[in-house]
Scaffold this motif. Structure first.
Motif, PDB file in Angstrom:
ATOM      1  N   ILE A 200     110.504  -7.909  98.637  1.00 21.18           N
ATOM      2  CA  ILE A 200     109.634  -7.617  97.419  1.00 21.18           C
ATOM      3  C   ILE A 200     109.836  -6.548  96.561  1.00 21.18           C
ATOM      4  CG2 ILE A 200     107.053  -7.335  97.080  1.00 21.18           C
ATOM      5  CD1 ILE A 200     106.153  -8.633  99.675  1.00 21.18           C
ATOM      6  N   ASN A 201     110.084  -5.454  97.169  1.00 16.84           N
ATOM      7  CA  ASN A 201     110.625  -4.241  96.140  1.00 16.84           C
ATOM      8  C   ASN A 201     111.730  -4.585  95.327  1.00 16.84           C
ATOM      9  OD1 ASN A 201     108.806  -2.030  95.945  1.00 16.84           O
ATOM     10  ND2 ASN A 201     109.380  -1.229  98.219  1.00 16.84           N
ATOM     11  N   ALA A 202     112.778  -5.229  96.201  1.00 12.46           N
ATOM     12  CA  ALA A 202     113.997  -5.549  95.283  1.00 12.46           C
ATOM     13  C   ALA A 202     114.177  -6.264  93.997  1.00 12.46           C
ATOM     14  CB  ALA A 202     115.084  -6.156  96.401  1.00 12.46           C
ATOM     15  N   ALA A 203     112.888  -7.127  93.921  1.00 14.80           N
ATOM     16  CA  ALA A 203     112.778  -7.900  92.742  1.00 14.80           C
ATOM     17  C   ALA A 203     112.509  -6.793  91.480  1.00 14.80           C
ATOM     18  CB  ALA A 203     111.471  -8.924  92.964  1.00 14.80           C
ATOM     19  N   GLY A 204     111.394  -6.086  91.777  1.00 15.66           N
ATOM     20  CA  GLY A 204     111.195  -5.092  90.781  1.00 15.66           C
ATOM     21  C   GLY A 204     112.122  -4.026  90.424  1.00 15.66           C
ATOM     22  N   ARG A 205     113.180  -3.818  91.500  1.00 18.67           N
ATOM     23  CA  ARG A 205     114.118  -2.849  91.424  1.00 18.67           C
ATOM     24  C   ARG A 205     115.146  -3.170  90.703  1.00 18.67           C
ATOM     25  NH1 ARG A 205     112.817   1.553  94.415  1.00 18.67           N
ATOM     26  NH2 ARG A 205     111.568   1.333  96.684  1.00 18.67           N
ATOM     27  N   MET A 206     115.505  -4.572  90.897  1.00 19.79           N
ATOM     28  CA  MET A 206     116.879  -5.171  90.510  1.00 19.79           C
ATOM     29  C   MET A 206     116.731  -5.985  89.214  1.00 19.79           C
ATOM     30  SD  MET A 206     118.302  -3.056  92.560  1.00 19.79           S
ATOM     31  CE  MET A 206     120.135  -3.481  92.121  1.00 19.79           C
ATOM     32  N   LYS A 207     115.444  -6.727  89.193  1.00 20.42           N
ATOM     33  CA  LYS A 207     115.370  -7.742  88.168  1.00 20.42           C
ATOM     34  C   LYS A 207     114.092  -7.593  87.625  1.00 20.42           C
ATOM     35  CE  LYS A 207     117.435 -11.432  86.454  1.00 20.42           C
ATOM     36  NZ  LYS A 207     118.580 -11.583  85.687  1.00 20.42           N
ATOM     37  N   HIS A 208     113.020  -8.090  88.129  1.00 17.63           N
ATOM     38  CA  HIS A 208     111.700  -7.952  87.530  1.00 17.63           C
ATOM     39  C   HIS A 208     110.648  -8.364  88.462  1.00 17.63           C
ATOM     40  CE1 HIS A 208     108.249  -8.043  85.057  1.00 17.63           C
ATOM     41  NE2 HIS A 208     108.803  -7.728  83.780  1.00 17.63           N
ATOM     42  N   GLY A 209     109.577  -7.628  88.676  1.00 16.80           N
ATOM     43  CA  GLY A 209     108.542  -7.621  89.657  1.00 16.80           C
ATOM     44  C   GLY A 209     107.888  -9.045  89.653  1.00 16.80           C
ATOM     45  N   LEU A 210     107.756  -9.803  88.640  1.00 18.59           N
ATOM     46  CA  LEU A 210     107.096 -11.152  88.539  1.00 18.59           C
ATOM     47  C   LEU A 210     107.777 -12.032  89.358  1.00 18.59           C
ATOM     48  CD1 LEU A 210     106.227 -12.078  84.547  1.00 18.59           C
ATOM     49  CD2 LEU A 210     104.549 -11.927  86.798  1.00 18.59           C
TER      50      LEU A 210
ATOM     51  N   VAL B  96     119.454 -12.078  97.083  1.00 18.35           N
ATOM     52  CA  VAL B  96     120.656 -11.555  96.220  1.00 18.35           C
ATOM     53  C   VAL B  96     120.354 -10.048  95.472  1.00 18.35           C
ATOM     54  CG1 VAL B  96     121.826 -12.005  94.118  1.00 18.35           C
ATOM     55  CG2 VAL B  96     121.537 -13.942  95.855  1.00 18.35           C
ATOM     56  N   TYR B  97     118.835  -9.820  95.105  1.00 17.19           N
ATOM     57  CA  TYR B  97     118.517  -8.574  94.682  1.00 17.19           C
ATOM     58  C   TYR B  97     118.340  -7.527  95.603  1.00 17.19           C
ATOM     59  CZ  TYR B  97     116.281 -11.977  91.282  1.00 17.19           C
ATOM     60  OH  TYR B  97     116.181 -13.120  90.267  1.00 17.19           O
ATOM     61  N   ASN B  98     118.101  -8.239  96.832  1.00 18.20           N
ATOM     62  CA  ASN B  98     118.031  -7.249  97.991  1.00 18.20           C
ATOM     63  C   ASN B  98     119.609  -6.742  98.288  1.00 18.20           C
ATOM     64  OD1 ASN B  98     116.597  -5.649  99.803  1.00 18.20           O
ATOM     65  ND2 ASN B  98     117.355  -6.882 101.268  1.00 18.20           N
ATOM     66  N   THR B  99     120.318  -7.479  98.346  1.00 12.58           N
ATOM     67  CA  THR B  99     121.676  -7.119  98.599  1.00 12.58           C
ATOM     68  C   THR B  99     122.059  -6.250  97.496  1.00 12.58           C
ATOM     69  OG1 THR B  99     122.019  -9.433  99.644  1.00 12.58           O
ATOM     70  CG2 THR B  99     124.156  -8.148  99.151  1.00 12.58           C
ATOM     71  N   ASP B 100     122.154  -6.477  96.078  1.00 11.64           N
ATOM     72  CA  ASP B 100     122.355  -5.751  95.138  1.00 11.64           C
ATOM     73  C   ASP B 100     122.032  -4.283  95.264  1.00 11.64           C
ATOM     74  OD1 ASP B 100     123.838  -7.739  94.170  1.00 11.64           O
ATOM     75  OD2 ASP B 100     122.200  -8.386  92.691  1.00 11.64           O
ATOM     76  N   ARG B 101     120.465  -4.257  95.737  1.00 14.83           N
ATOM     77  CA  ARG B 101     119.805  -2.833  95.783  1.00 14.83           C
ATOM     78  C   ARG B 101     120.616  -2.098  97.040  1.00 14.83           C
ATOM     79  NH1 ARG B 101     117.606  -0.931 100.433  1.00 14.83           N
ATOM     80  NH2 ARG B 101     116.818  -3.042 101.118  1.00 14.83           N
ATOM     81  N   ARG B 102     120.774  -2.682  98.095  1.00  8.27           N
ATOM     82  CA  ARG B 102     121.373  -1.951  99.294  1.00  8.27           C
ATOM     83  C   ARG B 102     122.788  -1.548  98.573  1.00  8.27           C
ATOM     84  NH1 ARG B 102     119.844  -6.060 103.637  1.00  8.27           N
ATOM     85  NH2 ARG B 102     121.525  -6.867 103.121  1.00  8.27           N
ATOM     86  N   SER B 103     123.433  -2.223  97.962  1.00  3.54           N
ATOM     87  CA  SER B 103     124.747  -1.629  97.599  1.00  3.54           C
ATOM     88  C   SER B 103     124.550  -0.475  96.553  1.00  3.54           C
ATOM     89  CB  SER B 103     125.686  -2.883  96.711  1.00  3.54           C
ATOM     90  OG  SER B 103     126.656  -2.475  96.243  1.00  3.54           O
TER      91      SER B 103
END
Length: 564
Positions: free
Chosen positions: A281-291, A314-321
């Motif tokens: 859930i956090n990854a959406a707001g971190r990498m793209k948008h919280g909506l 996908v956003y979460n994978t990007d966040r981890r990297s």
């Protein structure tokens, strides 16, 4: 590691409780340590009851908040539900918007862009409301410090109802209603709710006022439990009741979005929520948008929900990297600048991804165990995430540096701030000075707090069965930690894992035939301590390990040392 054994509770109280409950002394000790000394208190602890939730109208301004929302519905006004981009914020928006939309169509949702608007209530969000004929904003998990922004909205004919749980500043915004149990003038009996918890109290109040059955609220409890776990608020009092029943909803009838994030996971615990659901859930707001997270959490079509989950993965994978790369760069910076001798860790790079600096701050705290800030550029300013060590209030420390800060907010152990680039070095030096003057040096060595000392023979199936009922675990009710002295390895001790960093063995204790399997993650370097029949003391928690269809209790090591 410092090993700190909690003081032994009063033996008379312990024995009396053990008799009343029909449990062993080790269980009774754990309960008394948690402030449970009577049968009635134990019943409330083991069987959290929704009927024990406090009356929402005990919260200051609750009546005003309910009246303003009902007036908006009566007058067919447009309502905007506004929340922050983290788990607490997005679950709050999902909760409030879906609850209102079930009753009334004119409800919009708004999550600020982490990069363009930053944390909390934004002028852009208020302008969006005014331009779209929205006359009421319900702000969740933010707003307690938005004095100027609420005044700006008022000038544009936009009212605010604020549901927050952060500490207020010197004044309270001039909103229609400000719900925040941390307000000094609020006498609500429990002040540790998360933002989603405060939002839940508001929908509870609306439900109560309209004489709707309490069951109406049950489908929203999975969101509240997710926010409680992710926001690391104490799992005591009302939070325990909400988390307990929220986990039940997650296990029995979860919303589509949470179900698709968990996949085939069964017997979901608060730990699963924290490590599987929350980061995504956090990854959406971190990498793209919280909506994107709000859309996932409110979607009722299974196929669309799966599609949203794939995007978020996908956003979460990007966040981890990004998290891995930036952590390595930050560690290099600390070593190159020879900053390990300082009492604080403050690092900056203008290219670091703003969405992961909080995670990086946590990683650096794990490594150097210091109050830590990670800065990056954010438009014309620098933004930072702060993390602290156990027992030190980083929010108070930032208060002592406020001459160099534009704005800041947060909690004892986690905060965020912005400042002008020209103030960075001044702030860095001042923060070091404030911490040096106020921190107890012992807090700079990681501490393991041990609940009680056990012998291996105390660890029976019945003991473990009762222990599991102490859940959900979290701050204020952590999973019990035990110590056993004079253990020896039965001869199977070895390092395991891809890079042989984990310790695996089987232990026994003199005078007892019982043995237990042991796993110690990242403790492979302590293998020599258990070789050749050496006696050692261990600190551990208990869990279950299933192998080839057999489930056994195992010791999950936190640390070991040579027996004296």
């Amino acid at each position: 590691m410092r090993w700190t054994l909690k003081p032994k509770p009063d033996p008379i109280t312990v024995n009396a409780l053990a008799d009343k409950l029909g449990v062993g002394v080790p269980v009774a000790k754990l309960l008394v340590q948690r402030g449970i000394t009577t049968f009635e208190e134990a019943k409330k602890f083991f069987r959290p009851d929704l009927k024990l939730l406090h009356d929402p109208f005990l919260m200051k301004d609750m009546e005003k908040a309910v009246d303003r929302i009902e007036l908006a519905i009566k007058n067919e006004e447009n309502i905007m539900v506004y929340g922050d981009y983290d788990v607490d914020g997005t679950t709050s928006v999902a909760l409030m918007s879906s609850y209102l939309k079930f009753r009334y169509p004119n409800v919009a949702t708004y999550i600020p862009d982490r990069y363009e608007e930053g944390y909390g209530v934004s002028y852009k969000g208020i302008d969006y409301a005014a331009d779209n004929d929205i006359s009421l904003i319900i702000a969740l998990d933010c707003g307690i410090k938005a004095i100027d922004k609420v005044a700006y909205a008022k000038d544009k004919g936009v009212d605010f109802v604020i549901c927050d749980h952060h500490r207020p500043g010197s004044g309270i915004p001039d909103a229609v209603a400000v719900l925040d149990p941390k307000r000094e003038d609020c006498n609500y009996p429990y002040d540790e709710l998360c933002g989603c918890g405060v939002g839940f109290k508001l929908i509870q109040a609306i439900t109560q006022k309209n004489n709707e059955p309490e069951e109406t609220l049950l489908p929203y409890l999975d969101l509240v439990a997710t926010a409680i776990g992710a926001d690391i608020v104490p799992i005591t009092g009302e939070n325990r009741i909400l988390a307990y029943h929220g986990l039940h909803v997650i296990n029995v009838a979860p919303r589509k979005g949470i179900k698709s994030l968990l996949g085939d996971k069964k017997n979901v615990s608060i730990t699963d929520v924290v490590f599987i659901v929350a980061p995504r859930i956090n990854a959406a707001g971190r990498m793209k948008h919280g909506l994107h997270a709000v859309n996932l959490l409110t979607e009722e079509d299974e196929e669309i929900s799966k599609k949203y989950t794939e995007e978020i993965e996908v956003y979460n994978t990007d966040r981890r990297s990004a998290d891995k790369t930036i952590t390595e760069e930050a560690k290099r910076q600390i070593i190159e600048q020879k900053e390990e001798q300082r009492l604080t860790t403050v690092v900056y790079d203008e290219n670091w991804h703003k969405g992961v600096i909080g995670i990086v701050a946590s990683r650096l705290t794990e490594t150097w165990y210091r109050p830590t800030l990670v800065f990056t550029r954010s438009g014309e300013r620098l933004a930072a995430s702060a993390r602290s060590v156990k027992g030190f209030d980083v929010y108070e420390a930032l208060e002592g540096c406020k001459d160099h800060i534009e704005q800041f907010g947060g909690h004892k152990y986690a905060a965020g701030l912005t400042l002008l680039e020209s103030e960075y070095l001044n702030f860095k030096n001042k923060f070091e000075q404030v911490v040096a003057e106020t921190i107890d040096r012992n807090l700079l060595t990681p501490e393991i707090t041990i609940d009680e000392e056990l012998n291996l023979k105390d660890i029976t199936p019945k003991f473990y069965r009762i222990l599991k009922q102490f859940a959900p675990f979290g701050p204020g009710n952590m999973s019990p930690v035990f110590m056993t002295r004079g253990l020896t390895d039965t001869g199977f001790g070895k390092c395991v894992g891809e890079d042989k960093t984990h310790l695996k063995c089987q232990v026994k204790q003199e005078g007892s035939k019982v043995t237990f399997d042991v796993i110690g993650f990242n403790l492979g370097d302590k293998l020599d301590l258990i070789k050749e029949g050496k006696k050692f003391d261990a600190v551990y928690s208990l869990d279950e390990n299933t192998w080839n269809g057999n489930t056994k209790i195992q010791l999950k090591l936190k640390d070991i040392r040579e027996s004296i």
